[in-house]
Design an enzyme around this catalytic site. Structure first.
Site, PDB file in Angstrom:
ATOM      1  N   SER A  17       0.837  -1.218   0.000  1.00  0.00           N
ATOM      2  CA  SER A  17       0.000   0.000   0.000  1.00  0.00           C
ATOM      3  C   SER A  17       0.863   1.255   0.000  1.00  0.00           C
ATOM      4  O   SER A  17       0.560   2.236  -0.692  1.00  0.00           O
ATOM      5  CB  SER A  17      -0.916  -0.003   1.226  1.00  0.00           C
ATOM      6  OG  SER A  17      -1.734  -1.153   1.234  1.00  0.00           O
ATOM      7  N   THR A  18       1.969   1.226   0.746  1.00  0.00           N
ATOM      8  CA  THR A  18       2.862   2.372   0.830  1.00  0.00           C
ATOM      9  C   THR A  18       3.489   2.712  -0.518  1.00  0.00           C
ATOM     10  O   THR A  18       3.896   3.853  -0.751  1.00  0.00           O
ATOM     11  CB  THR A  18       3.964   2.090   1.867  1.00  0.00           C
ATOM     12  OG1 THR A  18       3.330   1.754   3.107  1.00  0.00           O
ATOM     13  CG2 THR A  18       4.856   3.287   2.095  1.00  0.00           C
ATOM     14  N   LYS A  25       0.695 -11.102   6.193  1.00  0.00           N
ATOM     15  CA  LYS A  25       0.913  -9.781   6.768  1.00  0.00           C
ATOM     16  C   LYS A  25      -0.451  -9.265   7.228  1.00  0.00           C
ATOM     17  O   LYS A  25      -1.365  -9.123   6.426  1.00  0.00           O
ATOM     18  CB  LYS A  25       1.506  -8.810   5.740  1.00  0.00           C
ATOM     19  CG  LYS A  25       1.626  -7.386   6.289  1.00  0.00           C
ATOM     20  CD  LYS A  25       1.872  -6.360   5.187  1.00  0.00           C
ATOM     21  CE  LYS A  25       1.845  -4.952   5.786  1.00  0.00           C
ATOM     22  NZ  LYS A  25       1.911  -3.888   4.764  1.00  0.00           N
TER      23      LYS A  25
END
Length: 329
Positions: free
Chosen positions: A79-80, A198
Site C-alpha cells: 500500500s505504501t 501480513k
C-alpha cells in the site's frame, strides 16, 4: 489497470505443464519446509518526479541508503508503494529495478494483488519473472460484500496453485474495508505454497489467534505496522512489514532484536516512543505524511501521485510534533 494479455497467461500454463511450480523456490523444499520470512521489511515508497513519473533514480538512492540497516528484505508494491496508482508495466519495472539494486541475500516481496483472480495470477507470474522472491497478495475488495471466506479461499488457492513463488496473504482493512477472516487464514495456511500473512489490522488478539490456530502448519505471521510490533512478537509473530521502517529502520530493527532476546522492558520503552510517529505516517497522515518525513530523514520522499495531495502546513506541523515530542527530530 491494463491486462498483461495472453502471453503471460500462456507462460503460466507452460510452466505448469513442466511442473515448474513444484520445483522452484516457491514450493516446499526437499525437507518439506516453506520459505522462512522472519524479519523486518520496509514497504518501500514509489518516488515520483514533479510531473508524476516514477523516479527510478531516487528509488535506487533510497535503497542504497537503506542498505546499511539489517532488514531481512524489502516489500515493493505494498500500500505504501501507491500500487493502485501504477500501471502494470510500472509495477513490474519497479520490482525489476529493486531486484537489481538490493543484495541477493535480501528477500524481495512484491505486491501482486489485483481485483480478479486471473489478473492476480498473471501479475504474480510476471512479478516472479522480474525477480520477486515471494508475492504479497492483498484481498480483492471492490465487491467486498461478496468477499466471504469461500470466495477468498478460492481466490488465494488458485493464485497459490499457479504461482511459481511463495504467496503471503495480505489483510489491510484500513484500505480495503475487509478483514481476511480467521477461518479462511487457517484453511489457507495448509496450502504448500502459502507461507504466511501480513496482518495490518492492528488487532493483536486476532494476530495471536491466527498464530495459535495455524501452529500446526508451517505458517508465519508478520505484523503490518510498527505500532503493535512488540505485542505481535509477544504473541508469536515472526517479523513486521512496517511503513515507519522507511524512516526509522534502525530503530524498528532494534525493537525486533530486543523482543527476540527477551529484553522486554527496553522493548516496551522503545515501542512507546514509536507509537505516535507510526500512527502519524500510517492512519493519521498516510503516505503523504510518510513521504514528508522521509524528506526530513535524508531519503527522497517527494510528491505522491494524484489524487493523493500534499500535507497542509497545519498537518505538516502536527506531523513534525509527533516525531519531535518522541525525540526523533
Amino acid at each position: 489497470m491494463e491486462m498483461l494479455g495472453p502471453r503471460v497467461w500462456a507462460s503460466v500454463k507452460q510452466g505448469l505443464s513442466r511442473g515448474l511450480s513444484r520445483n522452484v523456490k516457491g514450493w516446499a523444499s526437499g525437507d518439506g519446509r516453506k520459505m522462512d520470512i522472519t524479519g523486518i521489511y520496509p514497504p518501500v515508497t514509489t518516488p515520483f518526479t514533479a510531473t508524476a513519473e516514477v523516479d527510478y533514480g531516487k528509488l535506487e538512492e533510497n535503497l542504497y541508503k537503506m542498505g546499511t540497516i539489517p532488514f531481512r528484505g524489502f516489500v515493493v508494491q505494498g500500500s505504501t508503494g501507491e500500487f493502485p496508482f501504477l500501471t502494470s508495466r510500472e509495477r513490474l519495472e519497479v520490482v525489476s529495478r529493486v531486484r537489481q539494486v538490493i543484495p541477493k541475500d535480501k528477500l524481495l516481496l512484491a505486491g501482486s494483488g489485483c481485483e480478479s483472480t486471473q489478473a492476480t495470477v498473471e501479475m504474480t507470474v510476471s512479478m516472479a519473472q522480474v525477480g520477486a522472491d515471494a508475492a504479497m497478495v492483498v484481498t480483492p475488495c471492490y465487491f467486498r460484500g461478496r468477499m466471504n471466506s469461500a470466495a477468498l479461499i478460492h481466490h488465494y488457492t488458485k493464485v497459490a496453485d499457479l504461482s511459481p513463488i511463495p504467496v503471503v496473504l495480505y489483510s489491510v482493512p484500513a484500505n480495503t474495508g475487509l478483514d481476511l477472516p480467521v477461518d479462511a487464514v487457517v484453511k489457507l495456511s495448509q496450502h504448500p505454497n502459502i507461507v504466511g500473512m501480513k496482518d495490518s489490522g492492528g488487532d493483536v488478539t486476532r494476530i495471536g489467534l491466527i498464530v495459535h490456530k495455524t501452529s500446526k502448519q508451517d505458517f508465519q505471521v508478520l505484523a503490518g505496522s510498527a505500532g503493535f510490533l512488540m505485542a505481535s512478537y509477544a504473541l508469536g509473530a515472526v517479523g513486521g512489514v512496517c511503513a515507519l521502517a522507511n524512516v526509522l529502520g534502525a530503530q524498528v530493527c532494534q525493537l525486533e532484536r530486543l523482543c527476540l532476546t527477551g529484553q522486554w522492558e527496553a522493548a516496551q520503552k522503545l515501542q512507546h516512543r514509536l507509537i505516535e510517529p507510526n500512527a502519524a505516517v500510517t492512519r493519521r497522515f498516510g503516505i503523504p505524511g510518510l513521504k514528508k518525513t522521509m524528506d526530513w530523514f535524508g531519503y527522497y520522499g517527494g510528491p505522491c501521485r494524484a489524487p493523493l495531495q500534499e500535507l497542509s502546513p497545519v498537518e505538516e506541523e502536527a506531523l513534525r510534533l509527533d516525531f519531535s515530542s518522541n525525540g526523533w527530530l
